[in-house]
Design an enzyme around this catalytic site. Sequence first.
Site, mmCIF file in Angstrom:
data_model
loop_
_atom_site.group_PDB
_atom_site.id
_atom_site.type_symbol
_atom_site.label_atom_id
_atom_site.label_comp_id
_atom_site.label_asym_id
_atom_site.label_seq_id
_atom_site.Cartn_x
_atom_site.Cartn_y
_atom_site.Cartn_z
ATOM 1 N N ARG A 20 -1.060 -6.941 -13.109
ATOM 2 C CA ARG A 20 -1.096 -6.111 -11.891
ATOM 3 C C ARG A 20 0.099 -5.150 -11.864
ATOM 4 N NH1 ARG A 20 1.906 -4.307 -7.876
ATOM 5 N NH2 ARG A 20 2.955 -6.328 -7.752
ATOM 6 N N ASP A 21 1.288 -5.646 -11.584
ATOM 7 C CA ASP A 21 2.457 -4.755 -11.475
ATOM 8 C C ASP A 21 2.720 -4.074 -12.822
ATOM 9 O OD1 ASP A 21 4.619 -3.504 -10.317
ATOM 10 O OD2 ASP A 21 5.686 -5.331 -9.761
ATOM 11 N N HIS A 212 11.597 -11.201 -7.061
ATOM 12 C CA HIS A 212 10.740 -10.245 -7.807
ATOM 13 C C HIS A 212 11.642 -9.064 -8.145
ATOM 14 C CE1 HIS A 212 6.807 -7.903 -8.274
ATOM 15 N NE2 HIS A 212 7.689 -6.922 -8.150
ATOM 16 N N HIS A 214 12.902 -5.912 -10.439
ATOM 17 C CA HIS A 214 12.704 -4.877 -11.478
ATOM 18 C C HIS A 214 14.059 -4.684 -12.164
ATOM 19 C CE1 HIS A 214 8.518 -3.450 -10.627
ATOM 20 N NE2 HIS A 214 8.740 -4.191 -9.554
ATOM 21 N N CYS A 245 6.190 0.840 -9.828
ATOM 22 C CA CYS A 245 5.311 1.179 -8.719
ATOM 23 C C CYS A 245 5.124 2.690 -8.682
ATOM 24 C CB CYS A 245 5.926 0.689 -7.408
ATOM 25 S SG CYS A 245 4.956 1.153 -5.968
ATOM 26 N N ASN A 254 9.261 -4.532 -14.438
ATOM 27 C CA ASN A 254 9.760 -5.833 -13.975
ATOM 28 C C ASN A 254 10.639 -6.420 -15.064
ATOM 29 O OD1 ASN A 254 6.769 -5.545 -12.840
ATOM 30 N ND2 ASN A 254 7.904 -6.876 -11.461
HETATM 31 P P1 HMG Z 1 -5.288 4.938 3.747
HETATM 32 O O1 HMG Z 1 -5.680 6.232 3.091
HETATM 33 O O2 HMG Z 1 -4.273 5.023 4.830
HETATM 34 O O3 HMG Z 1 -6.478 4.085 4.335
HETATM 35 O O4 HMG Z 1 -4.803 3.955 2.637
HETATM 36 P P2 HMG Z 1 -7.971 4.310 4.627
HETATM 37 O O5 HMG Z 1 -8.413 3.070 5.323
HETATM 38 O O6 HMG Z 1 -8.165 5.636 5.330
HETATM 39 O O7 HMG Z 1 -8.692 4.379 3.216
HETATM 40 C C1 HMG Z 1 -8.663 5.505 2.351
HETATM 41 C C2 HMG Z 1 -9.735 5.339 1.302
HETATM 42 O O8 HMG Z 1 -9.492 4.188 0.517
HETATM 43 C C3 HMG Z 1 -11.124 5.134 1.885
HETATM 44 O O9 HMG Z 1 -12.052 5.673 0.956
HETATM 45 C C4 HMG Z 1 -11.275 3.648 1.919
HETATM 46 O O10 HMG Z 1 -12.603 3.214 1.870
HETATM 47 C C5 HMG Z 1 -10.559 3.258 0.640
HETATM 48 P P3 HMG Z 1 -12.801 7.081 1.229
HETATM 49 O O11 HMG Z 1 -13.513 6.884 2.519
HETATM 50 O O12 HMG Z 1 -11.700 8.111 1.319
HETATM 51 O O13 HMG Z 1 -13.682 7.242 0.045
HETATM 52 N N1 HMG Z 1 -9.972 1.916 0.718
HETATM 53 C C6 HMG Z 1 -10.140 0.963 -0.206
HETATM 54 N N2 HMG Z 1 -10.840 0.934 -1.338
HETATM 55 C C7 HMG Z 1 -10.801 -0.222 -2.045
HETATM 56 N N3 HMG Z 1 -10.101 -1.304 -1.668
HETATM 57 C C8 HMG Z 1 -9.379 -1.291 -0.536
HETATM 58 C C9 HMG Z 1 -9.390 -0.130 0.247
HETATM 59 N N4 HMG Z 1 -8.784 0.192 1.396
HETATM 60 C C10 HMG Z 1 -9.139 1.447 1.685
HETATM 61 N N5 HMG Z 1 -8.675 -2.356 -0.178
HETATM 62 C C11 HMG Z 1 -4.207 1.827 1.697
HETATM 63 C C12 HMG Z 1 -4.223 2.698 2.944
HETATM 64 C C13 HMG Z 1 -3.372 0.634 2.003
HETATM 65 C C14 HMG Z 1 -5.640 1.418 1.396
HETATM 66 C C15 HMG Z 1 -3.633 2.679 0.542
HETATM 67 O O14 HMG Z 1 -2.419 3.195 0.941
HETATM 68 C C16 HMG Z 1 -3.460 1.870 -0.713
HETATM 69 O O15 HMG Z 1 -4.433 1.443 -1.333
HETATM 70 N N6 HMG Z 1 -2.206 1.634 -1.107
HETATM 71 C C17 HMG Z 1 -1.918 0.783 -2.233
HETATM 72 C C18 HMG Z 1 -0.663 1.191 -2.883
HETATM 73 C C19 HMG Z 1 -0.381 0.232 -4.011
HETATM 74 O O16 HMG Z 1 -1.234 -0.485 -4.512
HETATM 75 N N7 HMG Z 1 0.898 0.258 -4.446
HETATM 76 C C20 HMG Z 1 1.326 -0.558 -5.534
HETATM 77 C C21 HMG Z 1 1.389 -2.022 -5.195
HETATM 78 S S1 HMG Z 1 2.823 -2.458 -4.258
HETATM 79 C C22 HMG Z 1 4.028 -2.768 -5.461
HETATM 80 O O17 HMG Z 1 3.830 -2.500 -6.628
HETATM 81 C C23 HMG Z 1 5.290 -3.426 -5.020
HETATM 82 C C24 HMG Z 1 5.384 -4.893 -5.437
HETATM 83 O O18 HMG Z 1 5.301 -5.048 -6.843
HETATM 84 C C25 HMG Z 1 6.734 -5.454 -4.964
HETATM 85 C C26 HMG Z 1 7.896 -4.552 -5.389
HETATM 86 O O19 HMG Z 1 8.217 -4.472 -6.580
HETATM 87 O O20 HMG Z 1 8.424 -3.913 -4.482
HETATM 88 C C27 HMG Z 1 4.272 -5.732 -4.785
HETATM 89 MG MG MG Z 2 6.970 -4.801 -8.233
#
Ligand code: HMG
Ligand code: MG
Length: 310
Positions: A20-21, A212, A214, A245, A254
Amino acid sequence: MPVTSSAMPASVKIVDVSPRDGLQNEKQLVSVADKVALIHRLQQAGVPNIEAVSFVSPKWVPQMADGLAVMQSVQRKPGVIYSALTPNMRGYESAREAGMDEVVIFGAASEAFSQKNINCSIAESIERFQPVAQAAIADGVRLRASISCCLGCPYEGEISPEKVAEVVDRMVDLGCIEIDIADTIGVGTAGRVKRVYERIFTRHSPQMFSGHFHDTYGQAIANIVAALQCGISIFHGSVAGLGGCPYAQGASGNVATEDIVFLMQGLGIETGIDLTQLAQAGAEISRVLGRPSQSRAGSAWLARQAAQAS
Ligand code: HMG
Ligand code: MG
Protein backbone atom coordinates in the site's frame (compact mmCIF):
# COMPACT_ATOMS: atom_id res chain seq x y z
CA MET A 1 25.17 -12.14 22.46
CA PRO A 2 22.13 -9.97 21.70
CA VAL A 3 21.79 -6.94 23.90
CA THR A 4 18.42 -6.55 25.59
CA SER A 5 17.21 -3.86 27.90
CA SER A 6 14.64 -4.45 30.58
CA ALA A 7 12.74 -1.51 29.09
CA MET A 8 12.54 -3.25 25.73
CA PRO A 9 9.82 -5.75 24.70
CA ALA A 10 10.62 -9.44 24.10
CA SER A 11 8.79 -9.33 20.79
CA VAL A 12 7.34 -6.73 18.42
CA LYS A 13 4.67 -6.79 15.73
CA ILE A 14 5.87 -5.71 12.32
CA VAL A 15 3.31 -4.32 9.87
CA ASP A 16 4.64 -4.35 6.33
CA VAL A 17 2.98 -1.54 4.38
CA SER A 18 4.84 -1.97 1.10
CA PRO A 19 1.90 -3.17 -1.02
CA ARG A 20 0.00 0.00 0.00
CA ASP A 21 2.28 2.83 1.20
CA GLY A 22 5.21 1.36 -0.74
CA LEU A 23 3.48 1.24 -4.10
CA GLN A 24 0.84 3.99 -3.92
CA ASN A 25 3.20 6.66 -5.21
CA GLU A 26 4.63 4.66 -8.12
CA LYS A 27 3.89 6.48 -11.36
CA GLN A 28 3.91 3.35 -13.50
CA LEU A 29 1.02 1.02 -12.74
CA VAL A 30 2.19 -2.17 -11.05
CA SER A 31 0.17 -5.19 -12.21
CA VAL A 32 -2.25 -7.06 -9.96
CA ALA A 33 -0.06 -10.17 -10.41
CA ASP A 34 3.06 -8.34 -9.16
CA LYS A 35 1.17 -6.90 -6.17
CA VAL A 36 -0.20 -10.32 -5.28
CA ALA A 37 3.26 -11.89 -5.63
CA LEU A 38 4.65 -9.28 -3.22
CA ILE A 39 1.92 -10.01 -0.66
CA HIS A 40 2.55 -13.77 -1.01
CA ARG A 41 6.29 -13.29 -0.43
CA LEU A 42 5.64 -11.15 2.67
CA GLN A 43 3.27 -13.65 4.23
CA GLN A 44 5.67 -16.49 3.37
CA ALA A 45 8.47 -14.60 5.15
CA GLY A 46 6.33 -14.53 8.29
CA VAL A 47 5.00 -10.96 8.26
CA PRO A 48 2.02 -11.07 10.64
CA ASN A 49 0.20 -7.95 9.38
CA ILE A 50 0.24 -6.73 5.78
CA GLU A 51 -1.20 -3.36 4.76
CA ALA A 52 -2.26 -4.70 1.40
CA VAL A 53 -4.45 -2.11 -0.35
CA SER A 54 -6.38 1.12 0.03
CA PHE A 55 -9.92 1.86 -1.01
CA VAL A 56 -9.64 5.53 -1.88
CA SER A 57 -10.68 7.60 -4.86
CA PRO A 58 -8.91 6.26 -7.98
CA LYS A 59 -8.67 9.86 -9.18
CA TRP A 60 -6.60 10.71 -6.12
CA VAL A 61 -4.42 7.59 -6.08
CA PRO A 62 -4.65 5.69 -9.39
CA GLN A 63 -2.12 3.03 -8.35
CA MET A 64 -4.54 1.72 -5.68
CA ALA A 65 -7.58 1.39 -7.98
CA ASP A 66 -7.26 -2.41 -8.20
CA GLY A 67 -7.52 -3.22 -4.47
CA LEU A 68 -10.48 -5.56 -4.83
CA ALA A 69 -8.83 -7.53 -7.65
CA VAL A 70 -5.64 -7.80 -5.61
CA MET A 71 -7.40 -9.14 -2.53
CA GLN A 72 -9.50 -11.56 -4.58
CA SER A 73 -6.28 -13.10 -5.93
CA VAL A 74 -4.38 -13.35 -2.64
CA GLN A 75 -4.25 -16.86 -1.19
CA ARG A 76 -4.43 -15.87 2.42
CA LYS A 77 -2.26 -17.34 5.09
CA PRO A 78 -4.23 -18.13 8.25
CA GLY A 79 -3.41 -15.83 11.14
CA VAL A 80 -2.14 -12.95 8.98
CA ILE A 81 -3.98 -9.64 9.33
CA TYR A 82 -4.70 -8.02 5.93
CA SER A 83 -5.41 -4.28 6.24
CA ALA A 84 -6.87 -1.62 3.96
CA LEU A 85 -7.06 2.15 4.17
CA THR A 86 -10.69 3.33 4.17
CA PRO A 87 -11.28 7.11 4.25
CA ASN A 88 -15.09 6.92 4.12
CA MET A 89 -18.09 4.56 3.94
CA ARG A 90 -17.53 3.94 0.24
CA GLY A 91 -14.06 2.66 1.08
CA TYR A 92 -15.39 0.66 4.01
CA GLU A 93 -17.95 -1.11 1.81
CA SER A 94 -15.20 -2.06 -0.65
CA ALA A 95 -13.09 -3.33 2.26
CA ARG A 96 -15.97 -5.52 3.41
CA GLU A 97 -16.42 -6.87 -0.10
CA ALA A 98 -12.71 -7.66 -0.18
CA GLY A 99 -12.97 -9.41 3.20
CA MET A 100 -10.35 -7.26 4.93
CA ASP A 101 -9.45 -8.17 8.52
CA GLU A 102 -8.65 -4.59 9.45
CA VAL A 103 -9.67 -1.16 8.18
CA VAL A 104 -7.58 1.95 8.71
CA ILE A 105 -9.08 5.40 9.03
CA PHE A 106 -6.41 7.97 8.29
CA GLY A 107 -6.30 11.50 9.58
CA ALA A 108 -3.62 14.04 10.34
CA ALA A 109 -2.29 16.18 13.16
CA SER A 110 -1.94 19.02 10.63
CA GLU A 111 -4.93 20.92 9.22
CA ALA A 112 -3.14 21.72 5.95
CA PHE A 113 -2.13 18.11 5.35
CA SER A 114 -5.64 16.90 6.14
CA GLN A 115 -6.99 19.22 3.43
CA LYS A 116 -4.39 18.16 0.87
CA ASN A 117 -4.66 14.43 1.56
CA ILE A 118 -8.33 13.81 2.22
CA ASN A 119 -9.90 17.12 1.21
CA CYS A 120 -11.40 18.08 4.56
CA SER A 121 -10.50 19.57 7.95
CA ILE A 122 -9.46 17.41 10.90
CA ALA A 123 -12.87 17.91 12.55
CA GLU A 124 -14.69 16.99 9.32
CA SER A 125 -12.50 13.90 8.94
CA ILE A 126 -13.47 12.68 12.40
CA GLU A 127 -17.15 13.10 11.44
CA ARG A 128 -16.52 11.13 8.24
CA PHE A 129 -14.75 8.38 10.17
CA GLN A 130 -17.62 7.98 12.65
CA PRO A 131 -19.87 5.75 10.50
CA VAL A 132 -16.82 3.76 9.34
CA ALA A 133 -15.82 3.15 12.95
CA GLN A 134 -19.36 2.22 13.99
CA ALA A 135 -19.72 -0.21 11.08
CA ALA A 136 -16.33 -1.82 11.71
CA ILE A 137 -17.08 -2.32 15.39
CA ALA A 138 -20.55 -3.71 14.61
CA ASP A 139 -19.10 -6.08 11.97
CA GLY A 140 -16.23 -7.24 14.17
CA VAL A 141 -13.57 -5.81 11.82
CA ARG A 142 -10.38 -4.52 13.47
CA LEU A 143 -10.31 -0.72 13.52
CA ARG A 144 -6.95 1.05 13.29
CA ALA A 145 -6.20 4.75 12.86
CA SER A 146 -3.23 6.39 11.24
CA ILE A 147 -2.28 9.96 12.13
CA SER A 148 -0.04 11.74 9.62
CA CYS A 149 2.43 14.52 10.31
CA CYS A 150 2.91 13.74 14.01
CA LEU A 151 6.54 14.88 13.76
CA GLY A 152 6.24 17.63 11.19
CA CYS A 153 4.19 18.74 8.21
CA PRO A 154 5.28 19.61 4.66
CA TYR A 155 2.94 22.63 4.72
CA GLU A 156 2.81 23.77 8.37
CA GLY A 157 6.28 22.79 9.59
CA GLU A 158 6.40 21.89 13.28
CA ILE A 159 3.42 20.18 14.86
CA SER A 160 3.05 20.32 18.63
CA PRO A 161 2.81 17.08 20.64
CA GLU A 162 -0.36 18.64 22.12
CA LYS A 163 -2.01 18.70 18.68
CA VAL A 164 -1.02 15.05 18.10
CA ALA A 165 -2.48 14.10 21.48
CA GLU A 166 -5.78 15.86 20.64
CA VAL A 167 -6.18 13.82 17.45
CA VAL A 168 -5.18 10.65 19.32
CA ASP A 169 -8.01 11.33 21.79
CA ARG A 170 -10.53 11.62 18.96
CA MET A 171 -9.33 8.32 17.45
CA VAL A 172 -9.58 6.60 20.85
CA ASP A 173 -13.12 8.02 21.21
CA LEU A 174 -14.00 6.43 17.85
CA GLY A 175 -13.02 3.04 19.25
CA CYS A 176 -9.73 2.43 17.42
CA ILE A 177 -7.75 -0.42 18.93
CA GLU A 178 -4.45 0.55 17.31
CA ILE A 179 -3.15 4.01 16.41
CA ASP A 180 -0.21 4.80 14.15
CA ILE A 181 1.99 7.74 14.99
CA ALA A 182 3.25 8.62 11.54
CA ASP A 183 6.26 10.66 10.53
CA THR A 184 4.94 11.23 7.01
CA ILE A 185 7.90 13.22 5.75
CA GLY A 186 10.62 11.60 7.86
CA VAL A 187 11.73 14.72 9.71
CA GLY A 188 11.49 13.35 13.24
CA THR A 189 14.50 12.82 15.45
CA ALA A 190 14.80 10.60 18.51
CA GLY A 191 14.26 13.30 21.14
CA ARG A 192 11.17 14.62 19.45
CA VAL A 193 9.78 11.10 18.97
CA LYS A 194 10.11 10.57 22.74
CA ARG A 195 8.38 13.87 23.50
CA VAL A 196 5.41 12.99 21.28
CA TYR A 197 4.94 9.52 22.79
CA GLU A 198 5.46 10.82 26.35
CA ARG A 199 2.72 13.41 25.75
CA ILE A 200 0.33 10.74 24.44
CA PHE A 201 1.13 8.37 27.31
CA THR A 202 -0.01 10.89 29.89
CA ARG A 203 -3.51 9.71 28.90
CA HIS A 204 -3.11 6.35 27.11
CA SER A 205 -1.06 3.20 27.46
CA PRO A 206 1.73 2.43 24.93
CA GLN A 207 0.39 -0.99 23.85
CA MET A 208 -2.08 0.41 21.32
CA PHE A 209 0.38 2.71 19.51
CA SER A 210 2.74 2.04 16.63
CA GLY A 211 5.63 3.85 14.97
CA HIS A 212 5.21 4.54 11.23
CA PHE A 213 8.42 6.27 10.25
CA HIS A 214 9.49 7.45 6.83
CA ASP A 215 13.24 7.67 6.37
CA THR A 216 13.83 10.90 4.47
CA TYR A 217 16.60 12.12 6.79
CA GLY A 218 17.92 8.64 7.65
CA GLN A 219 16.61 8.89 11.22
CA ALA A 220 13.98 6.15 11.17
CA ILE A 221 16.06 3.39 12.82
CA ALA A 222 17.16 5.78 15.59
CA ASN A 223 13.52 6.81 15.98
CA ILE A 224 12.48 3.17 16.30
CA VAL A 225 15.01 2.65 19.09
CA ALA A 226 13.66 5.75 20.83
CA ALA A 227 10.11 4.43 20.41
CA LEU A 228 11.11 1.00 21.78
CA GLN A 229 12.51 2.75 24.84
CA CYS A 230 9.14 4.47 25.27
CA GLY A 231 7.36 1.08 25.27
CA ILE A 232 6.22 0.90 21.62
CA SER A 233 6.03 -2.65 20.26
CA ILE A 234 4.41 -2.22 16.83
CA PHE A 235 6.43 -0.90 13.88
CA HIS A 236 5.65 -0.27 10.24
CA GLY A 237 8.09 -0.75 7.42
CA SER A 238 8.15 -1.25 3.69
CA VAL A 239 10.39 -3.80 1.98
CA ALA A 240 13.18 -2.21 -0.06
CA GLY A 241 12.31 1.10 1.64
CA LEU A 242 9.57 1.73 -0.91
CA GLY A 243 7.02 4.43 -0.38
CA GLY A 244 5.90 7.97 -0.08
CA CYS A 245 2.67 9.86 0.00
CA PRO A 246 1.58 11.65 -3.19
CA TYR A 247 0.35 14.54 -1.01
CA ALA A 248 3.64 14.95 0.90
CA GLN A 249 6.15 16.44 -1.55
CA GLY A 250 9.74 15.44 -0.89
CA ALA A 251 8.89 12.57 1.44
CA SER A 252 10.92 9.45 0.77
CA GLY A 253 10.03 5.87 1.48
CA ASN A 254 9.13 4.12 4.68
CA VAL A 255 11.95 2.70 6.73
CA ALA A 256 12.85 -0.65 5.14
CA THR A 257 11.24 -3.62 6.88
CA GLU A 258 14.50 -5.55 6.37
CA ASP A 259 16.36 -2.86 8.38
CA ILE A 260 13.83 -3.10 11.22
CA VAL A 261 14.10 -6.90 11.36
CA PHE A 262 17.92 -6.74 11.33
CA LEU A 263 17.78 -4.22 14.19
CA MET A 264 15.42 -6.44 16.19
CA GLN A 265 17.59 -9.52 15.61
CA GLY A 266 20.55 -7.63 17.06
CA LEU A 267 18.51 -6.61 20.09
CA GLY A 268 17.25 -10.18 20.61
CA ILE A 269 13.66 -9.03 20.02
CA GLU A 270 11.43 -11.57 18.28
CA THR A 271 9.59 -10.62 15.05
CA GLY A 272 8.69 -14.05 13.67
CA ILE A 273 10.09 -12.93 10.28
CA ASP A 274 12.70 -14.76 8.20
CA LEU A 275 15.13 -12.05 7.08
CA THR A 276 16.37 -13.96 4.02
CA GLN A 277 12.87 -14.43 2.62
CA LEU A 278 11.96 -10.84 3.49
CA ALA A 279 15.06 -9.48 1.74
CA GLN A 280 14.23 -11.61 -1.29
CA ALA A 281 10.74 -10.06 -1.33
CA GLY A 282 12.40 -6.62 -1.32
CA ALA A 283 14.82 -7.61 -4.09
CA GLU A 284 12.03 -9.02 -6.24
CA ILE A 285 9.75 -5.96 -6.04
CA SER A 286 12.81 -3.77 -6.74
CA ARG A 287 13.43 -5.83 -9.88
CA VAL A 288 9.81 -5.30 -10.92
CA LEU A 289 10.17 -1.54 -10.40
CA GLY A 290 13.53 -1.50 -12.19
CA ARG A 291 15.66 0.10 -9.49
CA PRO A 292 17.89 -1.03 -6.65
CA SER A 293 16.50 -1.76 -3.19
CA GLN A 294 16.84 1.11 -0.71
CA SER A 295 17.27 -1.35 2.16
CA ARG A 296 20.90 -1.41 3.20
CA ALA A 297 20.34 -4.32 5.57
CA GLY A 298 18.42 -6.29 2.94
CA SER A 299 21.10 -5.79 0.26
CA ALA A 300 23.97 -6.57 2.65
CA TRP A 301 22.19 -9.65 3.99
CA LEU A 302 21.57 -11.08 0.51
CA ALA A 303 25.16 -10.27 -0.56
CA ARG A 304 26.49 -12.12 2.48
CA GLN A 305 24.29 -15.13 1.74
CA ALA A 306 25.48 -15.17 -1.88
CA ALA A 307 29.13 -14.95 -0.76
CA GLN A 308 28.64 -17.81 1.71
CA ALA A 309 26.97 -19.96 -0.95
CA SER A 310 29.78 -19.50 -3.50
P1 HMG B 1 -13.41 14.11 -2.29
O1 HMG B 1 -13.15 14.53 -3.70
O2 HMG B 1 -13.46 15.19 -1.27
O3 HMG B 1 -14.71 13.25 -2.06
O4 HMG B 1 -12.34 13.05 -1.89
P2 HMG B 1 -15.96 12.88 -2.88
O5 HMG B 1 -16.83 12.13 -1.93
O6 HMG B 1 -16.52 14.11 -3.56
O7 HMG B 1 -15.46 11.87 -4.00
C1 HMG B 1 -14.77 12.25 -5.18
C2 HMG B 1 -14.79 11.10 -6.15
O8 HMG B 1 -14.12 9.98 -5.61
C3 HMG B 1 -16.19 10.61 -6.48
O9 HMG B 1 -16.15 10.10 -7.81
C4 HMG B 1 -16.40 9.49 -5.53
O10 HMG B 1 -17.33 8.54 -5.97
C5 HMG B 1 -15.01 8.88 -5.49
P3 HMG B 1 -16.80 10.92 -9.05
O11 HMG B 1 -18.22 11.11 -8.67
O12 HMG B 1 -16.03 12.22 -9.12
O13 HMG B 1 -16.57 10.02 -10.21
N1 HMG B 1 -14.73 8.21 -4.21
C6 HMG B 1 -14.25 6.97 -4.10
N2 HMG B 1 -13.94 6.05 -5.01
C7 HMG B 1 -13.48 4.86 -4.53
N3 HMG B 1 -13.31 4.59 -3.23
C8 HMG B 1 -13.60 5.52 -2.30
C9 HMG B 1 -14.10 6.76 -2.72
N4 HMG B 1 -14.47 7.86 -2.06
C10 HMG B 1 -14.86 8.75 -2.97
N5 HMG B 1 -13.42 5.25 -1.01
C11 HMG B 1 -11.37 11.30 -0.56
C12 HMG B 1 -12.22 12.56 -0.56
C13 HMG B 1 -11.07 10.98 0.86
C14 HMG B 1 -12.19 10.19 -1.20
C15 HMG B 1 -10.10 11.59 -1.39
O14 HMG B 1 -9.50 12.73 -0.89
C16 HMG B 1 -9.14 10.44 -1.35
O15 HMG B 1 -9.41 9.36 -1.88
N6 HMG B 1 -7.99 10.64 -0.70
C17 HMG B 1 -7.04 9.58 -0.50
C18 HMG B 1 -5.67 10.12 -0.42
C19 HMG B 1 -4.72 8.97 -0.15
O16 HMG B 1 -5.01 7.80 -0.36
N7 HMG B 1 -3.51 9.36 0.31
C20 HMG B 1 -2.49 8.40 0.58
C21 HMG B 1 -2.77 7.54 1.78
S1 HMG B 1 -2.44 8.37 3.31
C22 HMG B 1 -0.76 8.08 3.59
O17 HMG B 1 -0.06 7.58 2.74
C23 HMG B 1 -0.22 8.41 4.94
C24 HMG B 1 0.06 7.18 5.80
O18 HMG B 1 0.99 6.30 5.18
C25 HMG B 1 0.64 7.63 7.15
C26 HMG B 1 1.81 8.60 6.95
O19 HMG B 1 2.88 8.20 6.49
O20 HMG B 1 1.58 9.77 7.24
C27 HMG B 1 -1.23 6.39 6.09
MG1 MG C 1 3.16 6.53 5.24
